[in-house]
Design an enzyme around this catalytic site. Structure first.
Site, mmCIF file in Angstrom:
data_model
loop_
_atom_site.group_PDB
_atom_site.id
_atom_site.type_symbol
_atom_site.label_atom_id
_atom_site.label_comp_id
_atom_site.label_asym_id
_atom_site.label_seq_id
_atom_site.Cartn_x
_atom_site.Cartn_y
_atom_site.Cartn_z
ATOM 1 C CG ASN D 171 5.994 -98.382 114.294
ATOM 2 O OD1 ASN D 171 4.838 -98.016 114.310
ATOM 3 N ND2 ASN D 171 6.595 -98.813 113.186
ATOM 4 N N GLY D 237 -4.410 -85.365 111.245
ATOM 5 C CA GLY D 237 -3.374 -85.011 110.292
ATOM 6 C C GLY D 237 -1.976 -85.238 110.830
ATOM 7 N N GLY D 263 0.595 -96.116 109.091
ATOM 8 C CA GLY D 263 1.729 -95.367 109.645
ATOM 9 C C GLY D 263 2.986 -95.564 108.809
ATOM 10 C CG ASP D 264 4.415 -99.380 108.562
ATOM 11 O OD1 ASP D 264 4.949 -98.921 109.593
ATOM 12 O OD2 ASP D 264 3.798 -100.456 108.546
#
Lengths: 324, 324, 324, 324, 324, 324
Positions: D171, D237, D263-264
């Site tokens: 992140n 993907g 993303g989380d």
């Protein structure tokens, strides 16, 4: 035509009313609320909501703003099929910001060159007045233009011809004309009115009657000789005179949401009940209840049912019992 | 007056723009968004946002709607002290509902009898044009009224007298006049213009030039003899001609939020950079970037910074590098 | 510079004010209203709305939040060209939820490390004070940081040097410092002030004067020796002392929409009229009218015109006539 | 503690996210939407929504803004009883305006001096990690402050001690640190991670791995030796490597409402299913489905049910059948 | 289970409450606000906000409306893990439009065939009552259906068995049953209640007690023999009786935002403090403060902190000092 | 009754439709938009907007929700005077959240126990069918209850008796019944239909016809022997068969705002034009244009004018010219 319910046909202008929210000023607004407003359509809507049969005559520019107006009036069951549509002129508007003390509520009218102001009095199919108990209009319509004034005069004379009653609210608007102009135009008209409705302020400032309320209403009754004369007294209630007898109704305790349209609601309540039962006292009570309710509803339009009004009228009567 | 930044003074009408939300139609709306819009004030605002000095001349009715307009233009640093205020006439309005295919975006103009349409050309203190590099106006202003047309003509002649450049966007509006009326009025005016800005559609339909884009721009340059001639090509970018040399700029890939005001943004970008550096290619690139950004911002007003534009211009240049 | 209208330049912080709607608590909100607020910019805006010339000095972080602040101040014609822009620090914020009895209105300040708190007093071009009749600031600015305090002191000394009056509102904020800290910092500053403005609560709690209002204002006048000393009395009106004479103004009957910014509005009204006519009584009346209007307008910013204020001042005078 | 469902405890900062509506820019906004956002709380919420047991550790300022954050996380069943409350520091904020091409989405972080950045690593009762299968955090937390970095390190070492797995998403946030700073801080941490989650961009720019995706994931697996290594590929993907075997999942066709938090959501889906069944392919499929759904939901928070995800996973599988 | 804080488990229905905005009538609305409401969940939420441990038992249809309800209750830390989820039946709704005098606030209940009305009393795991100090429910739950009545009876008998106190608010709702039906059902139940809470109106109309407030509370105490009997007196405060001693608390001066939920807030405040300290006077004071605060918060849910309540309690006490 | 315009009377349920805004999920909403929806009233409204005479028969609970429904239908000029009002039962509701790929649009129906489901078929004054050219209803009405099914059957048989055409849309809803149940109920009804309208999906899944579209429509025509059979093909346009001849219309390029109600709009366009001119090709074109427009308008109701439709039909025709 069914004759089992009171019926009315009104004539006048409706505008789109743009208002700010939460006491914002127009200068600081980003969105305006959009509603329909017009004394005579307010009257017709309120009348229809009570269970009467109502129609409204006007002339409207055929665009989305104009359709918005007709739709919102038809929503309540008012017959708008007699409206004259045109591709010319414009839809009248007004802008309102509600004030709080000491800042006054402010209105910007933007109604010049509206379709109805340009009406040809002969465009209207006045024969339709035959189908209604009452023809209703107000001093606002008279003030809009010379054409409108003529249309009102023709309408009243046709009503007389057909045996249709005429109800008329003086409804003086200082942004449209002076008290003197208003008096000059309205004085002859009022002599042909069956149900005369006027506020105490208009009675004093425009019709130049004075004295106590009782004296004022007697003067009006003598001068105009209406079947029934109604004097509304703002926060002091309302009073009517018929056959030399005076009737009075007390006001309600009020919390104000939106004051606009309360006079039209009174008129509709009074005229509806007067046509229905002929009972002046009941008519005043319904008018006062309508006016009170109108203060609590956002916008000019009377979203109300007959049942709701009967409930507050009953409660008011009982409250008085308690006090005695 | 400082001469270190490009400066412009524009002349035209600004209206209040009422728009529906989320693709609602006007007939089904309950609230309208309230913004300010006008080609020449859009131009001045966009010019000021880029770092230029900008003023805007107009005539406005002195009420909350009029102050709303002046405020929202001044918010961006445009000098509105030359505006002529009046208690007469009305503030022009327009209503817009955005469409989705196949439903077209629809506009209702309600701008008749606005204050500026009733301007007396001599009300304007044209001496102030001395303090600006450029005087900007558009065909819309010419179309508003005979008075406005005269004011534009006087303004242009004063600008010439003071050595102030004239930039002019043809900006044809079919709701205001026919192509023939527009051509008749604009043709003599365009002969006095230094920076001529026109869309390919207006060039074809109003100015009656045809052929390839290159042929069109050459025809325009020959006919009107402007210092620089700019032909905007919609989704195909833009093109300019100066000293017989043609410059071109490619369009951006776009996702549209609100298309209105993109032409004004282009004009401001082009004129600002042309005044600043004289570099036609850079001026086209800034104009195209402004137009692209304008498509992504709700309302007509260019809420943008010079830095943001430079960033997308740089990214576009690099994207092209990659493709080569 | 034009000298025909009163002029003022103020110095202080403006924040973005986020407020909940319809008495919601912050914890239950989903959207917050976004406005600009700051005692000194409120003052400058209100002053400009009355017809004065106004500028505002501050230091702001150069991002959309910072531009939002400058824009909303410039919207009213306040000159923000002297603002110092920086890429460092942050934009101060505050969050407010309006209470209803017994729930108090609550504020969360989030203004630490704002750009202005980090100002270098020498960043400001103090020479600009020459162009204004009055330099205005408040105790809030002094409380923000040591740097701000120094800037205020330099500003006042420059004003003295240029013959520019100094107006100062004590404006004590308990979330910024204690009464003792405030007194220590402000006491020497107040000795250099020409127009001293203070609420009765600040006078008692911070400046430690007591007795009747008359005794309090005399004590203040003797201690600080300002040209004019003004003591505002909340719901009891306001009082001023000049040349040993006391003037008083009665409050208005009020319905409160948003109380915030009323003190700044009073200051602007008082100072504007005092500069314009030198008439203390008129200055108090304008100040009181401004404060009353401020209570009725959402947000801190005075969306008002001189005409509107004159109307309520006249009505108030007549109302008093009636009572006598 | 129940062991029948997968369980996770995450550690990090949550902020209030203020966003404009309908693609407005911050400078033109009048209201901002208020939501909660934070990578690690997003993860915990998404994990809980799938049926897992989730807790979130943080440090929050005890005011309405802080309670707003805790409430909105608890709403989804995440245990916030381990949060450390303080009366100091401030609640981190960020402001977002969504862009349309070519205007980029813009974010203003205003998170400096937040409570968690000032955490004392020993304030946390790390013993609670015993009760959870997995301890999850991200590179954002490491970047917030030296104290946060130490807390992450202690947390990981405690997790190791208790036999609690560690999952970690790199992140990278360019507004918090440079790739070099990030690499220096994260490289030693990643060597202690059991479930390593990283985007292809962070892998290249921060962790400095290159080559094909297969080469990249092998490099990561060798370098950090995690139990399972996951490389997310944006619109291509995702891919995972365990025990030297590579698994892949295809992306969904997407219409984007709000990209933030995807993303989380992927992380939560992957970790939940991996803990539940140990099936890497299924874990990737759930992760990808979660990320796809996250793109369609306003705000960061995953308002979704396990059933809804299973439905789209099934439909996707069938769609593939058709294609073969 | 921790025993250091008071704990409660309540049982009842929660509905989605749809309300109009700004005193609009339902017929004229375009949007409705969506909140969660239910006497027993309101109680549990308010109890949890004070610092107590709270759980809520119900049966809910498993769809987004049902999850909305559970989420909004869990948001405040109430344990909803004992809720019984079903795919059958529906989620109860009610619609409210707030009135202004003389228009009454109107409610439309649409709660028939809700999941909880169809509860099988044996679906509930009544063993969980062991973990709580108090079991709370109200007459509304009893009125919902025969099944609900049986569940209440079983719950109370289980509470007795486990030594868990029973608190019960009569909460008569005329739209659910007649006073006679209510009395018949509630009279035997109230004999098993430890903390009996009833309004003076319900005491008179449903429980048929009369006389002075003191007489009424004595009658109730004798008839039902509760550990403590509480009689709430609306705008006159509240009164409690324990061990033959009467305690009283004065009301607050109130400005009403939303009256709904005030009774539940009182109950939570009283029960919380009574469980915590056993001090009846303090319990009444906290109850009264909660009820006052509840009037100022939109919606049924008590967004409040213990600190805020203590502050108003202290101020009220001091106000009384001043008056003496 | 006037016979100069096509006329229709439809029979069915209308519900209040609550929808979230901006693709929010129901679980995260705070406000829901409130509109009216129902296949048969949608049809009647769209028919009236085109200039036809339309009425709608239903049974509605007499409360503000019910009046909201009748009002919004009457707004467009549909005669709602034949609606049966009752104080029993409830108003049907549905909740919708619009999805984005891969998240599907989700609907929660809450229509059980609505007034119309409890209709007594003999409550309807079927004699009124005499006054209309066509009686229209759909498979939804049949599915609502056994009583509704009987009412449909009686209505159709009365229509036959009066020489009133019957138009019928299969309108299969999987939440109301299975394809097998639907087929069993509808198959006999369809044999009495004059204008049969069915989507290709309903034709396949419910009516069990297969093959090419041409084969399907021939099968339907043979099986049910309607005067005209219409097969709508979604994004592929529509097809009709009359007297053994097949007519086709191409679809429009579409940007979708709100898909709901498009089928009803098609039906109204087709039936209106078929009744007006008997021209099948024109009827298909108007139907397709109506369906396209319906996709661009928020809500189910067709806010459109005949002129707008004629414009897009003309443009489509010209676009095809260009392509040839």
């Amino acid at each position: 035509m069914k004759k089992d319910v009171p019926s009315v046909i009104s004539f006048g202008e409706s505008m789109i009313r743009f208002s700010t929210k939460n006491f914002e000023r127009i200068e600081q607004a980003h969105e305006l609320e959009m509603r329909v407003a017009g004394a005579e359509s307010n009257f017709a809507i309120a009348f229809a909501r009570l269970g009467g049969r109502a129609a409204w005559i006007s002339k409207i520019t055929n665009n989305p703003l104009g359709r918005f107006i007709a739709n919102k009036i038809r929503e309540h069951g008012v017959d708008v099929s007699h409206v004259i549509w045109t591709n010319d002129y414009r839809v009248g508007l007004y802008f309102i910001e509600f004030g709080k003390k000491p800042r006054p509520t402010q209105v910007i009218y933007d109604r010049k060159n509206s379709a109805i102001a340009n009406i040809d009095p002969n465009e209207v199919d006045w024969e339709i007045l035959k189908d209604y108990d009452t023809f209703h209009t107000t001093g606002i319509t008279v003030a809009l233009s010379e054409n409108c004034k003529k249309a009102v005069e023709i309408g009243i004379s046709k009503a007389k011809e057909f045996g249709t009653r005429v109800s008329f609210d003086v409804n003086y608007r200082s942004k449209l004309w002076s008290p003197e102009e208003a008096f000059k135009a309205l004085d002859p008209i009022l002599k042909n009115v069956d149900i005369l409705l006027v506020t105490k302020d208009d009675a004093r400032n425009v019709l130049k009657v004075d004295g106590t309320y009782e004296e004022m209403i007697h003067t009006l009754a003598e001068r105009y000789n209406a079947e029934v004369t109604v004097l509304t007294l703002g926060s002091e209630g309302a009073m009517a005179l018929k056959d030399d007898r005076i009737y009075k109704a007390e006001p309600y305790e009020l919390e104000v949401v939106d004051r606009i349209g309360a006079g039209d609601a009174f008129d509709a309540g009074f005229v509806y009940e007067y046509l229905r039962s002929g009972d002046i006292q009941k008519a005043l009570e319904l008018g006062i209840a309508m006016a009170a309710y109108a203060h609590t509803i956002p916008g000019d339009i009377m979203f109300v049912t007959k049942d709701e009004l009967e409930l507050v009228i009953t409660q008011k009567a009982h409250a008085h019992d308690v006090l005695r």
